[in-house]
Design a protein around this motif. Sequence first.
Motif, PDB file in Angstrom:
ATOM      1  N   PRO A 146      66.745  52.777  -2.201  1.00 10.70           N
ATOM      2  CA  PRO A 146      67.272  52.426  -0.884  1.00 10.70           C
ATOM      3  C   PRO A 146      66.177  52.406   0.170  1.00 10.70           C
ATOM      4  CG  PRO A 146      67.799  54.714  -1.431  1.00 10.70           C
ATOM      5  CD  PRO A 146      67.190  54.116  -2.649  1.00 10.70           C
ATOM      6  N   ARG A 147      66.258  51.419   1.008  1.00  9.25           N
ATOM      7  CA  ARG A 147      65.280  51.308   2.085  1.00  9.25           C
ATOM      8  C   ARG A 147      65.811  52.010   3.329  1.00  9.25           C
ATOM      9  NH1 ARG A 147      63.208  44.995   1.898  1.00  9.25           N
ATOM     10  NH2 ARG A 147      62.369  45.056  -0.234  1.00  9.25           N
ATOM     11  N   ARG A 148      64.877  52.709   3.950  1.00  7.14           N
ATOM     12  CA  ARG A 148      65.251  53.403   5.178  1.00  7.14           C
ATOM     13  C   ARG A 148      65.346  52.410   6.328  1.00  7.14           C
ATOM     14  NH1 ARG A 148      62.159  59.167   5.903  1.00  7.14           N
ATOM     15  NH2 ARG A 148      63.243  60.325   4.256  1.00  7.14           N
ATOM     16  N   SER A 149      66.435  52.489   7.006  1.00  4.87           N
ATOM     17  CA  SER A 149      66.587  51.646   8.175  1.00  4.87           C
ATOM     18  C   SER A 149      65.968  52.324   9.388  1.00  4.87           C
ATOM     19  CB  SER A 149      68.080  51.383   8.446  1.00  4.87           C
ATOM     20  OG  SER A 149      68.767  52.606   8.631  1.00  4.87           O
ATOM     21  N   VAL A 150      65.412  51.533  10.249  1.00  4.44           N
ATOM     22  CA  VAL A 150      64.784  52.073  11.454  1.00  4.44           C
ATOM     23  C   VAL A 150      65.865  52.492  12.428  1.00  4.44           C
ATOM     24  CG1 VAL A 150      63.233  51.570  13.353  1.00  4.44           C
ATOM     25  CG2 VAL A 150      62.782  50.603  11.095  1.00  4.44           C
ATOM     26  N   ASN A 151      65.729  53.700  12.929  1.00  7.40           N
ATOM     27  CA  ASN A 151      66.704  54.224  13.882  1.00  7.40           C
ATOM     28  C   ASN A 151      66.476  53.562  15.237  1.00  7.40           C
ATOM     29  OD1 ASN A 151      68.307  55.766  15.617  1.00  7.40           O
ATOM     30  ND2 ASN A 151      68.006  57.615  14.395  1.00  7.40           N
ATOM     31  N   PRO A 152      67.449  52.786  15.739  1.00  8.92           N
ATOM     32  CA  PRO A 152      67.253  52.114  17.040  1.00  8.92           C
ATOM     33  C   PRO A 152      67.022  53.108  18.170  1.00  8.92           C
ATOM     34  CG  PRO A 152      69.140  51.199  15.860  1.00  8.92           C
ATOM     35  CD  PRO A 152      68.735  52.434  15.122  1.00  8.92           C
ATOM     36  N   ALA A 153      67.715  54.243  18.127  1.00  6.40           N
ATOM     37  CA  ALA A 153      67.540  55.227  19.195  1.00  6.40           C
ATOM     38  C   ALA A 153      66.112  55.750  19.230  1.00  6.40           C
ATOM     39  CB  ALA A 153      68.522  56.385  19.003  1.00  6.40           C
ATOM     40  N   MET A 154      65.525  55.936  18.029  1.00  7.96           N
ATOM     41  CA  MET A 154      64.159  56.422  17.971  1.00  7.96           C
ATOM     42  C   MET A 154      63.192  55.402  18.556  1.00  7.96           C
ATOM     43  SD  MET A 154      62.039  57.698  14.621  1.00  7.96           S
ATOM     44  CE  MET A 154      60.354  58.289  14.764  1.00  7.96           C
ATOM     45  N   VAL A 155      63.415  54.132  18.249  1.00  6.98           N
ATOM     46  CA  VAL A 155      62.553  53.076  18.781  1.00  6.98           C
ATOM     47  C   VAL A 155      62.638  53.037  20.302  1.00  6.98           C
ATOM     48  CG1 VAL A 155      62.115  50.600  18.810  1.00  6.98           C
ATOM     49  CG2 VAL A 155      62.723  51.739  16.666  1.00  6.98           C
ATOM     50  N   VAL A 156      63.866  53.152  20.824  1.00  9.48           N
ATOM     51  CA  VAL A 156      64.055  53.123  22.280  1.00  9.48           C
ATOM     52  C   VAL A 156      63.361  54.316  22.936  1.00  9.48           C
ATOM     53  CG1 VAL A 156      65.764  53.290  24.122  1.00  9.48           C
ATOM     54  CG2 VAL A 156      66.199  51.819  22.155  1.00  9.48           C
ATOM     55  N   GLN A 199      62.063  64.961   9.073  1.00 15.85           N
ATOM     56  CA  GLN A 199      62.610  64.082   8.039  1.00 15.85           C
ATOM     57  C   GLN A 199      63.766  63.239   8.578  1.00 15.85           C
ATOM     58  OE1 GLN A 199      61.243  63.633   5.126  1.00 15.85           O
ATOM     59  NE2 GLN A 199      59.689  65.215   5.386  1.00 15.85           N
ATOM     60  N   GLY A 200      64.861  63.892   8.900  1.00 18.11           N
ATOM     61  CA  GLY A 200      66.029  63.144   9.366  1.00 18.11           C
ATOM     62  C   GLY A 200      65.983  62.880  10.859  1.00 18.11           C
ATOM     63  N   TYR A 203      64.590  67.125  19.598  1.00 17.76           N
ATOM     64  CA  TYR A 203      65.800  67.909  19.337  1.00 17.76           C
ATOM     65  C   TYR A 203      67.010  66.997  19.132  1.00 17.76           C
ATOM     66  CZ  TYR A 203      68.622  72.209  19.724  1.00 17.76           C
ATOM     67  OH  TYR A 203      69.443  73.277  19.478  1.00 17.76           O
ATOM     68  N   TYR A 204      67.128  65.977  19.973  1.00 10.61           N
ATOM     69  CA  TYR A 204      68.288  65.091  19.912  1.00 10.61           C
ATOM     70  C   TYR A 204      68.339  64.314  18.599  1.00 10.61           C
ATOM     71  CZ  TYR A 204      71.452  61.254  21.073  1.00 10.61           C
ATOM     72  OH  TYR A 204      72.471  60.346  21.053  1.00 10.61           O
ATOM     73  N   LEU A 205      67.195  63.819  18.167  1.00  9.80           N
ATOM     74  CA  LEU A 205      67.174  62.983  16.960  1.00  9.80           C
ATOM     75  C   LEU A 205      67.029  63.790  15.675  1.00  9.80           C
ATOM     76  CD1 LEU A 205      64.939  60.028  18.174  1.00  9.80           C
ATOM     77  CD2 LEU A 205      67.408  60.053  17.896  1.00  9.80           C
ATOM     78  N   GLY A 206      66.259  64.879  15.727  1.00  9.36           N
ATOM     79  CA  GLY A 206      65.971  65.615  14.505  1.00  9.36           C
ATOM     80  C   GLY A 206      66.698  66.927  14.349  1.00  9.36           C
TER      81      GLY A 206
END
Length: 307
Positions: A12-22, A70-71, A115-118
């Motif tokens: 499975p390919r990891r999808s890029v987290n849009p929130a992280m990019v923003v 990681q997550g 903190y919010y993302l990880g």
Amino acid sequence: MSESTTPIDSAPRRSVNPAMVVLLGLGVVLWAPVLSALWAVWESDKSLSHGSLIVLVALALLWMRKGEFQGWDEAAPPGLVMLILGGLAHMASVWADLEFLKPLSLIVMTLGGFYYLGGKPAFHAAVGPLGFLVFMIPWPTTLIEAIAFPLQMTSSSYAALLGGICGLPIQRDGVHLAVMPDLNQRPVYSILVARECSGLTSMLVLLAVSYLIAYHTPVALGWRGFLLAAVVPIALLCNALRLTLVLLAGTHHSAELATWVHDHEAPVLVFLCSLGLLLIRYALVTWTQTNDQARAWHYGRVPAFYR
């Protein structure tokens, strides 16, 4: 007739987290002008000339702990609160033109983003490296003015005491130190302990060094705070030693040698202070580990080291 088949990648390919990019894009936009302004301060203020090095070290510390990031799909509410509070503080700092609050609020926002993302694992991994960035921020002028003069007076007092121990007949008048074998004659040599000689510069450097040492010290948080607090008396003592060496050089040799000592001995004393902090670290680690082992023996839990 042979058929060619194309292997299918089943991983499975990891999808890029849009929130992280923003958040990354927003972070670059917000940090760029602040770092540009800080760079000008680092270039003009020798007490903060290590600011760019602090940024590099903080990035290296984050890279060392990259395995803990990681997550990126937690959406932790406390992280969102930190982001909002940091954003409000940053808007207030821009509106009120508070230069020290701009980078401080961005540090809070960046930590809130982790903190919010990880979640908590990312927060605990990032809080140490990002906290180190505090030492790149110039202190408010009012704070410097409030502590500079007491540091001048304390350094002058300690230097007069050390000089007297070394046999110098020192007359102290506030921040003015004069070597006067005869009160009816002019002083052999004298110095004025200005704000630049108060020990504040070396204290700023030693606080950053002490933070790094405490960060890599496996003791409780309170003992790490003790290691940071130990910087103040160590810096004052080393600055008093520096002033005493200047007085000795000016009295027993020449004013030129005293000036040379004044201009070149600071790195040596910072190095010696760092060694002192490392000795305190060694004592703390040894003492806490010894106490832990003693408690384990007392309650019947034999440490694995002795099994």
